[in-house]
Design an enzyme around this catalytic site. Sequence first.
Site, PDB file in Angstrom:
ATOM      1  CB  SER A  99      -8.377   3.588   2.512  1.00 58.47           C
ATOM      2  OG  SER A  99      -7.473   2.941   3.452  1.00 58.47           O
TER       3      SER A  99
ATOM      4  CE  LYS B 173      -4.032   1.979   2.552  1.00 55.28           C
ATOM      5  NZ  LYS B 173      -5.069   1.879   3.750  1.00 55.28           N
TER       6      LYS B 173
ATOM      7  CB  SER C 102      -8.512   0.893   5.659  1.00 57.69           C
ATOM      8  OG  SER C 102      -9.188   2.054   5.554  1.00 57.69           O
TER       9      SER C 102
END
Lengths: 490, 517
Positions: free
Chosen positions: A159, A84, A183
């Site tokens: 996210s 990420k 997330s």
Amino acid sequence: MSEITTSGPSDSALEIAAAVRAGERSAVEVVDAHLAQIEAHEPAVHAFNVVMAEQARAAAADIDARVAAGEDPGPLAGVPVALKDNMCTNGVPTTCSSKMLDGWKPPYDATAVERVRAAGAIAIGKTNLDEFAMGSSTENSAFGATKNPHDLNAVPGGSSGGSAAAVAAGFAPLALGSDTGGSIRQPAALCGVVGLKPSYGAVSRYGLIAFASSLDQIGPFTRTVADTAALYDAISGHDGRDSTSIPEPMEATVPHLDDGVAGLRVGIISELFSGELASGFEPEVLAQTRAAADALAAAGATVDEVSVPSTIYGLSAYYLIAPAEASSNLARYDGVRYGHREDGAANTGGMMTASRTAGFGSEVKRRIMLGTYALSAGYYDAFYGKAQRVRTLIINDFDRAYADYDVLLSPTSPCVAFPFGAKSDPLTMYLNDVATIPSNLAGHPAISVPFGAGRDGLPVGVQILAPMLKEADLIRVSAVLENAAQESAA
Amino acid sequence: MSDTIKPAGNSTDDVGVLDADGQPISSTQLGEWSLSSDIPREETTLSGDWEMVIGLEVHAELSTNTKMFSPATNHFGGEPNTNVHPVCLGLPGTLPVVNGKAVELSIRLGLALNCTVQRCVFARKNYFYPDMPKDYQISQYDRPLNINGWLELPSGYRVRVERAHMEEDTGKSTHVGDSGRIHDAGYSLVDYNRAGVPLLEIVSHPDVRGPEEAKAYVAELQQILIATEVSDGKFEEGSLRVDANISVRPAGSSELRTRCEVKNVNSLRSLGRAIQYEAQRHVDLYESGDKPVQETRHWDEEGGRTRPGRSKEQAEDYRYFADPDLVPVDPSPEWIEEIQASLPALPRERRAALVELGATVDAAVIAVDRGLDSLAVGAIEAGADAARVLSHVANNLAVEGAASLDSDRFAELVKMETGGDLTATQAKTVLAELLVSDKSASDIAAALGFEAMDTSELEGLVDRLIADHAEEWDRFVNGDDRERGKMQGFFTGQIMKATKGQADGKVVNQILSARRG
């Protein structure tokens, strides 16, 4: 419905690592196969901000050389891992999908990144996210939304949508995401992969660009439960660079994959299943959750409903605590030292204001304003102070539930993947996190495991929750659900 | 202030500070301190019937190897932005880790200030400023490490210490442009070498009543910081910084009126001047029917005045909250005990030891301030006269390396002097040599050909001087005390000139007194 079929590499991380360690497959060949899949489908999915093709090939060659020299490069040898883009990677742009950090290259690696590399995994790219991890659809990225590989017209969740999509699309068997209010688990559910949020303090946050420090936690995305166990075991453990890192040794989860659930006490959280809050959940999601509970009962667990009353206040508490911490964590992006700077202001204060106005997107600004307000003199006790007390209530409620149950069960997300733009109202979007937030507030571990399909045949995820540092219990339950889901699909 | 100084020799248990020629130094040269049962306080230096109410915030940089939360070196100076690390630069993703040594030193000072040491929490103080890498400062707010202590001034008065908490320092901005001020600077440069240096902020109650008392408080605190090796206490390097919260009120009242915080005070002298200026400004405002507004003001050393700080459009709100990146620090009772046991003798105790040996408080203050108290104690215990020992400490030993002088060699010198083998002036010369050579005082005196003049020779000289200066002699015999003192100085000076300093000042004074009859 347009869909990326997993025509690309579908081997699990553990299968790949076993072959590479045995010298049966070269890491370079593994990396090339995944880069080919990325080349074919990344334009449609947009899972990555950066694909690290050259670095990945070089790292793979190094792994192959070590195998040839008789060394063991580690339990994840030669396995591509997507990171990420809020985890610092030395010399590789780390942007948080924000214009604010566009092009910024950290001079150091996050601890979790160091650890996956030390286990032999190969960083293959940095994945897209909602700006500074604020969002549940990856639509808040400054660099464009990521598409759900199961339906390119639907969001991947967020996210960590880029990491979830990368694993679902076969771009990498492993990915790391971060989970502040869901997330990891929510995009895992929407993309049909496994996603684990470890106990707060189990995985070092050093090098994870902070959203809400008391809630953020790094965790794995994989296609199999066994891979999640292996990746969690590789990244967890104490780190002296993170003061909130738990000093006690952490139990390895891989040895518990086949423990089964006989005699395990499972509680379905009634507020998130049969209560008023759950009345807005998609019926298919609730039906799959019931089916998962039945599968566990069939495997020998005892299953009941249990009330965890304060979970219904989690969302409100979360949307005070997380923005409050974010308002402070994001203050450093002021244009002075790094990141976006607007020229032309008359003085330093003006430059800071102009840089922040231009560098942050609207959701980030909304949360900074919320948080600034919540911490203001005169409002602190009514908002931030009260939210922290709710947090204590939630922990106490969970403790009571865990006196009678080993693990708890709920849907991960109220719905399956939804179309782009469907939840443009922030409050509707925030409701997506209602089932995942309580674990972050309590600091407890929780996992989302794919279990069947819901509306339009899209994947459903069920969530299992456990007390602090009981990741091994999450893994053994997930393994049973994974088997049951495969059997019912077959 | 009361007369604390008596001529030497009047009392054996009250040894004053003497000058090079054995004359007492006036108390005002040393600051207005005294020791008495009711602890006299500084008298107001304000016009009208007003008194000052002063609270002091002292920031001390801790003497650690690394910074408060970062592995970067804690070192003054260096090329800009070289003592830095991703953590103290606040780079995205970095996290603070508490420096255990900084906690230990903070506890050390807390114990030296008689504080309660408690489980404490770090808090973020949020405000935007370019020299602060994270745009918040990690400090302590509602749970500081040290609380409820006190600091005893040499006068015996105790100023209450509200708290002494840990925090991190900021960087330094340089504004490049015509004025050097931020408002019309062409551009600004920031050096983060200082960012993250561990600080201890020591906050007093508003117990201080005047500039001299404020200076005494800060001087005493500085001594304690140095003695405990918590900080090097250097004003000139910014490792010691003082902010003064100043208000005034009608004398004797207990109200607390609007205060102003005065910053940019870089020396003890500035502190005294700034307080006097600011307090008088408040008095003038009240007396003209106006009143001060609560604000931060900066001391302008050159202009001798305070000026308002940068204007604030709105009230400051630092939005304090517990730093979620850090866990509370909970020092164990065993650790606190261990630190307590390792504390050296504090300045207060060292002064008391000297007073016990016959020194006045004023003399003891000077000896301890200069770090020469153990030398003085050693020499006195070796049999040297306390008054002469302390006179040398006050007048002739304010030099580098004096503290390492061997007390036995020093004692020998003083004994030669009091035994009449050396005059005061000769003793001073020998003392200077003692500091740079390994020879004994007697060897140095012999090598220099020093021997005291005998008394009859001096008597002849004095008689000739009296004959040559009849008018001065008349003023000596018949003048008031002041006149007599002046003329005594004149005759002593002439004798010293004639004998090239070989005469013993004490003997000269005795002869003068005898001749006066």
